[in-house]
Scaffold this motif. Structure first.
Motif, PDB file in Angstrom:
ATOM      1  N   GLU A  72     -70.436  28.049  42.649  1.00 41.75           N
ATOM      2  CA  GLU A  72     -69.659  28.924  43.538  1.00 41.75           C
ATOM      3  C   GLU A  72     -68.486  29.547  42.775  1.00 41.75           C
ATOM      4  OE1 GLU A  72     -68.240  26.862  46.989  1.00 41.75           O
ATOM      5  OE2 GLU A  72     -67.328  28.662  47.840  1.00 41.75           O
ATOM      6  N   GLU A  73     -67.884  28.751  41.891  1.00 42.10           N
ATOM      7  CA  GLU A  73     -66.766  29.243  41.070  1.00 42.10           C
ATOM      8  C   GLU A  73     -67.183  30.452  40.235  1.00 42.10           C
ATOM      9  OE1 GLU A  73     -63.479  27.162  39.752  1.00 42.10           O
ATOM     10  OE2 GLU A  73     -63.675  27.466  41.903  1.00 42.10           O
ATOM     11  N   HIS A  74     -68.356  30.331  39.586  1.00 36.84           N
ATOM     12  CA  HIS A  74     -68.846  31.447  38.764  1.00 36.84           C
ATOM     13  C   HIS A  74     -69.093  32.681  39.628  1.00 36.84           C
ATOM     14  CE1 HIS A  74     -70.652  28.014  36.182  1.00 36.84           C
ATOM     15  NE2 HIS A  74     -69.547  28.437  35.615  1.00 36.84           N
ATOM     16  N   ILE A  75     -69.713  32.432  40.789  1.00 38.96           N
ATOM     17  CA  ILE A  75     -70.093  33.549  41.665  1.00 38.96           C
ATOM     18  C   ILE A  75     -68.847  34.291  42.140  1.00 38.96           C
ATOM     19  CG2 ILE A  75     -71.175  34.105  43.896  1.00 38.96           C
ATOM     20  CD1 ILE A  75     -73.086  31.679  43.326  1.00 38.96           C
ATOM     21  N   ALA A  76     -67.807  33.534  42.486  1.00 39.30           N
ATOM     22  CA  ALA A  76     -66.565  34.153  42.952  1.00 39.30           C
ATOM     23  C   ALA A  76     -65.833  34.826  41.791  1.00 39.30           C
ATOM     24  CB  ALA A  76     -65.672  33.103  43.601  1.00 39.30           C
ATOM     25  N   ALA A  77     -65.727  34.110  40.674  1.00 40.75           N
ATOM     26  CA  ALA A  77     -64.928  34.628  39.554  1.00 40.75           C
ATOM     27  C   ALA A  77     -65.525  35.907  38.974  1.00 40.75           C
ATOM     28  CB  ALA A  77     -64.811  33.559  38.465  1.00 40.75           C
ATOM     29  N   PHE A  78     -66.837  35.971  38.919  1.00 44.68           N
ATOM     30  CA  PHE A  78     -67.468  37.142  38.303  1.00 44.68           C
ATOM     31  C   PHE A  78     -67.928  38.174  39.336  1.00 44.68           C
ATOM     32  CE2 PHE A  78     -68.040  33.597  35.220  1.00 44.68           C
ATOM     33  CZ  PHE A  78     -67.081  34.054  34.316  1.00 44.68           C
TER      34      PHE A  78
ATOM     35  N   ASP B 199     -71.247  32.508  51.808  1.00 43.81           N
ATOM     36  CA  ASP B 199     -71.501  31.681  53.000  1.00 43.81           C
ATOM     37  C   ASP B 199     -72.736  32.194  53.744  1.00 43.81           C
ATOM     38  OD1 ASP B 199     -69.272  30.234  52.373  1.00 43.81           O
ATOM     39  OD2 ASP B 199     -67.973  31.175  53.874  1.00 43.81           O
ATOM     40  N   ASP B 200     -72.856  33.507  53.850  1.00 45.59           N
ATOM     41  CA  ASP B 200     -74.012  34.092  54.557  1.00 45.59           C
ATOM     42  C   ASP B 200     -75.317  33.760  53.828  1.00 45.59           C
ATOM     43  OD1 ASP B 200     -72.267  35.181  56.367  1.00 45.59           O
ATOM     44  OD2 ASP B 200     -72.414  37.237  55.624  1.00 45.59           O
ATOM     45  N   LEU B 201     -75.296  33.805  52.499  1.00 47.28           N
ATOM     46  CA  LEU B 201     -76.516  33.514  51.731  1.00 47.28           C
ATOM     47  C   LEU B 201     -76.972  32.079  52.002  1.00 47.28           C
ATOM     48  CD1 LEU B 201     -75.824  35.138  48.216  1.00 47.28           C
ATOM     49  CD2 LEU B 201     -77.111  36.087  50.140  1.00 47.28           C
ATOM     50  N   ILE B 202     -76.013  31.165  52.037  1.00 49.54           N
ATOM     51  CA  ILE B 202     -76.374  29.763  52.301  1.00 49.54           C
ATOM     52  C   ILE B 202     -76.919  29.623  53.723  1.00 49.54           C
ATOM     53  CG2 ILE B 202     -75.467  27.410  52.561  1.00 49.54           C
ATOM     54  CD1 ILE B 202     -73.628  27.943  50.221  1.00 49.54           C
ATOM     55  N   ALA B 203     -76.210  30.205  54.691  1.00 51.86           N
ATOM     56  CA  ALA B 203     -76.642  30.061  56.094  1.00 51.86           C
ATOM     57  C   ALA B 203     -78.026  30.682  56.295  1.00 51.86           C
ATOM     58  CB  ALA B 203     -75.612  30.715  57.010  1.00 51.86           C
ATOM     59  N   MET B 204     -78.235  31.872  55.742  1.00 50.16           N
ATOM     60  CA  MET B 204     -79.535  32.535  55.919  1.00 50.16           C
ATOM     61  C   MET B 204     -80.648  31.745  55.230  1.00 50.16           C
ATOM     62  SD  MET B 204     -78.509  36.550  55.493  1.00 50.16           S
ATOM     63  CE  MET B 204     -80.102  37.311  55.676  1.00 50.16           C
ATOM     64  N   SER B 205     -80.364  31.240  54.039  1.00 52.38           N
ATOM     65  CA  SER B 205     -81.391  30.509  53.285  1.00 52.38           C
ATOM     66  C   SER B 205     -81.787  29.228  54.009  1.00 52.38           C
ATOM     67  CB  SER B 205     -80.883  30.180  51.879  1.00 52.38           C
ATOM     68  OG  SER B 205     -80.577  31.381  51.206  1.00 52.38           O
TER      69      SER B 205
END
Ligand code: ADP
Ligand code: UDP
Length: 257
Positions: A134-140, A149-155
């Motif tokens: 999550e850190e990488h996803i947010a930082a980059f 959050d939506d990706l996790i909920a939908m998946s």
């Protein structure tokens, strides 16, 4: 087909310009690749089966409220989809340990996980699609916090729905990979996240509940043979291949190019 403009050719599919703005045609090839395309083959009829299976899954997911890129199937190998800006992440959901989870963490393949697990991989063939946090996803900036959050909920919703759908036909949904994209409806500058790409035995691990037989791409990865036959079995159980005669003869079903 030859007149359509190719937007992108990938390992398993070709994207053509669609008939209306904001649409694309997804063409399913018979090409199979594994281990970051180091292993390759052409499996007659695979593209036809994946087109049908992905249509089936996307249609049903949409019916239970999960927004997808799927518009309609055009023919044996092509489907019309909404064009999205792909989020550069592969979202993997796991119910049972297998594949890289077993390899990386030494968890025995087949061990049922205490709860479904969601993992993110960066979509980058040159880097071998590394696992990211999550850190990488947010930082980059690969996805905003709300999108994450939506990706996790939908998946997880996709997982619940598909686990039930497959269980009903005697198949265990071990794990699978999803891709999502941002779609701008009309003049809106606020994107909506849609489930994109495909859902097929190329992107899922599917085991027969009774026998444990693999009905997915691991048959190709592990040289088990009968790859297209296994995909046809999945289609037959889902009711996509209606008659047993039809599934006995994959070639007749998959003749369309
Ligand atoms: P790869 O790119 O890994 O070789 P494919 O051969 O399956 O994979 O190529 C299909 C490509 O199309 C993927 O890169 C996927 O992210 C992209 N894609 C899938 N659905 C859409 C869509 N609706 N809009 C734009 N791109 C899409
Ligand atoms: N997967 C996929 N495309 C990829 C990587 C994985 O469709 O580029 C799917 C794979 O088929 C399996 C799940 O995601 O259903 C988890 O894959 P894993 O991380 O175990 O990697 P693999 O062993 O498949 O390379």
């Amino acid at each position: 087909m030859s007149k359509k403009r190719v937007i992108y050719e990938g390992k398993a599919k070709i994207l053509y310009e669609g008939p209306e703005p904001g649409t694309l045609i997804q063409y399913f090839k018979d090409d199979a690749t594994a281990f970051n395309a180091q292993k390759r083959a052409v499996l007659d009829g695979k593209g036809v089966l994946n087109n049908r299976i992905s249509e089936f899954m996307m249609t049903r997911l949409s019916a239970v409220g999960i927004p997808t890129h799927f518009i309609r199937r055009l023919n044996m190998r092509e489907q019309l989809v909404k064009k999205v800006d792909i989020i550069p992440l592969e979202v993997v959901v796991r119910n049972v340990a297998a594949g890289t989870l077993s390899k990386r963490l030494g968890i025995e393949e087949g061990q049922v996980l205490p709860r479904p697990m969601v993992e993110f991989y960066l979509k980058d063939d040159a880097l071998g699609d590394p696992l990211v946090t999550e850190e990488h996803i947010a930082a980059f900036g690969w996805a905003a916090a709300q999108e994450y959050d939506d990706l996790i909920a939908m998946s997880l919703r996709v997982n619940d729905f598909m686990s039930g759908l497959f269980a009903a036909v005697g198949i265990r949904l071990v794990d699978f990979k999803l891709e999502f994209g941002r779609h701008y409806e009309g003049d809106s500058d606020v994107p909506r996240i849609l489930l994109a790409d495909e859902i097929s035995p190329d992107s899922c691990r599917l085991w027969d509940f009774e026998t444990g037989d693999k009905l997915d791409k691991d048959r190709f990865r592990r040289d088990l043979g009968g790859v297209t036959e296994a995909y046809a079995e999945v289609a037959r159980r889902l009711g996509i291949l209606k008659e047993s005669g039809e599934s006995d003869n994959v070639v007749s079903f998959t003749n369309g190019k």
